[in-house]
Scaffold this active site. Structure first.
Site, PDB file in Angstrom:
ATOM      1  N   LYS A 102       0.841  -1.207   0.000  1.00  0.00           N
ATOM      2  CA  LYS A 102       0.000   0.000   0.000  1.00  0.00           C
ATOM      3  C   LYS A 102       0.872   1.253   0.000  1.00  0.00           C
ATOM      4  O   LYS A 102       0.569   2.249  -0.674  1.00  0.00           O
ATOM      5  CB  LYS A 102      -0.936  -0.015   1.210  1.00  0.00           C
ATOM      6  CG  LYS A 102      -2.065  -1.039   1.064  1.00  0.00           C
ATOM      7  CD  LYS A 102      -2.789  -1.325   2.360  1.00  0.00           C
ATOM      8  CE  LYS A 102      -3.802  -2.465   2.173  1.00  0.00           C
ATOM      9  NZ  LYS A 102      -4.404  -2.941   3.401  1.00  0.00           N
ATOM     10  N   GLN A 123      -4.567  -1.414   9.646  1.00  0.00           N
ATOM     11  CA  GLN A 123      -4.483  -2.754   9.065  1.00  0.00           C
ATOM     12  C   GLN A 123      -5.084  -3.778  10.028  1.00  0.00           C
ATOM     13  O   GLN A 123      -4.664  -3.871  11.185  1.00  0.00           O
ATOM     14  CB  GLN A 123      -3.013  -3.086   8.764  1.00  0.00           C
ATOM     15  CG  GLN A 123      -2.806  -4.414   8.064  1.00  0.00           C
ATOM     16  CD  GLN A 123      -3.327  -4.442   6.620  1.00  0.00           C
ATOM     17  OE1 GLN A 123      -3.275  -3.442   5.910  1.00  0.00           O
ATOM     18  NE2 GLN A 123      -3.854  -5.575   6.205  1.00  0.00           N
ATOM     19  N   ASP A 130     -10.827   2.987   4.385  1.00  0.00           N
ATOM     20  CA  ASP A 130     -11.365   1.684   4.008  1.00  0.00           C
ATOM     21  C   ASP A 130     -12.870   1.595   4.213  1.00  0.00           C
ATOM     22  O   ASP A 130     -13.456   0.523   4.050  1.00  0.00           O
ATOM     23  CB  ASP A 130     -10.640   0.576   4.802  1.00  0.00           C
ATOM     24  CG  ASP A 130     -10.521  -0.699   3.981  1.00  0.00           C
ATOM     25  OD1 ASP A 130     -10.922  -0.691   2.794  1.00  0.00           O
ATOM     26  OD2 ASP A 130     -10.039  -1.709   4.521  1.00  0.00           O
TER      27      ASP A 130
END
Ligand code: NAP
Length: 289
Positions: A54, A98, A121
């Site tokens: 990422k 994460q 996200d």
């Protein structure tokens, strides 16, 4: 008839190039790059590979990556303090925590602390609520990536029967909501679903988001159906999906491979979400001024 293989890598390259143009325009207009902060807690090797990727993606398209890695002995309070700092930091437009976080930490509670305006996200309860009500907001990357793949290959959800296997907050539930928003008739399946093979075989669009290698067998697939394989399991010979690829490719109308299907689109959609968050924050700041 052999299925059309849906090329997620090519579609992701298209999205990345659009984001790169937008990132350059943003930097010209704002005098700074859009910024994505990633937060990785613990020493899980797989998660570390994902975060590295990422960070690399960000650099490639002109987004500034802020890399925060905390040791396995990090407390819930430490992560809360970092998230609060990032929520307040002007140059951070989007934040990605994460998942999963190490045992002993509460990933859902931590995710809920991310400022919804910076929810890279689309996983905060606010973003999930906005999606459930069909209101604008940040959307989770994997489901958005799946919808884009359907659109790119002109696979129409409207009126289609969609079966989504897997009901996580990360993939299954938001994807079900996005398919419903586009007028598919959606059935959510999970570990307690009875007669799953028969149900799956009724789908025009079948999505597997489980994490059980090769679970979807040819007999589970209606001839000509679209099969989206979200599953990723790291095996001895690389990444494996939830779909028995060769057998299903002989029956399905279209099929995503693993790797090279949904995965690259997830990463590309994270970059686009970051730019969207950056643009929305800049607009809000200009209104307030
Ligand atoms: P998850 O939170 O573990 O959810 C798995 C889901 O599968 C659960 O809803 C579970 O049902 C269901 N399930 C488990 N065994 C089943 C069975 N035998 N029959 C039917 N359903 C079953 O996983 P996730 O985070 O959604 O991820 C799913 C997979 O997608 C994983 O392989 C993950 O690595 C992959 N993934 C890929 C991407 C990508 O970019 N390609 C992104 C995210 C995740 P219950 O709810 O009843 O337990």
């Amino acid at each position: 008839m052999a299925a059309t293989i849906i090329d997620g890598a090519a579609q992701a390259a298209r999205v990345r190039s659009e984001v790169a143009q937008d990132a350059a325009a943003f930097a010209r207009e704002l005098g700074r790059s859009a910024g994505l902060a990633t937060v990785l807690v613990g020493d899980d090797a797989g998660s570390s590979v994902y975060v590295d990727a990422k960070q690399r993606d960000c650099r490639e398209v002109g987004i500034e990556p802020f890399d925060h890695r905390l040791g396995a002995d990090t407390t819930q309070g430490d992560v809360i303090a970092l998230l609060e700092t990032l929520n307040a930091e002007e140059t951070v437009d989007a934040i990605l925590l994460q998942l999963p976080v190490p045992d002993g930490l509460d990933g859902a509670a931590l995710t809920a602390l991310i400022d919804p305006a910076k929810d890279a996200d689309g996983l905060t309860p606010v973003s999930a609520g906005l999606l459930a009500q069909g209101l604008p907001g940040m959307r989770p990357c994997t489901p958005v990536g799946v919808m884009e793949l359907l659109d790119a290959y002109r696979i129409e959800p409207d009126g289609a029967r969609a079966v989504v296997i897997g009901r996580s907050n990360l993939v299954g539930k938001p994807l079900g909501a996005l398919l419903l928003e586009r007028n598919a008739t959606v059935t959510m399946a999970h570990s307690r679903t009875r007669e799953l093979p028969q149900l799956a075989a009724s789908a025009d669009i079948l999505v597997a988001a489980v994490g059980r290698p090769q679970m979807i067998q040819p007999a589970w697939v209606k001839p000509g159906a679209t099969v989206i394989d979200v599953g990723i399991t790291r095996g001895e010979h690389g990444l494996v999906g939830d779909v028995a690829f060769d057998g299903v490719a002989a029956i399905a109308g279209a099929l995503t491979p693993v790797p090279g299907g949904v995965g690259p689109m997830t990463r590309a959609c994270l970059l686009r979400n970051t730019l969207r968050a950056a643009r929305a924050r800049a607009t809000l700041a200009s209104i307030k001024r």
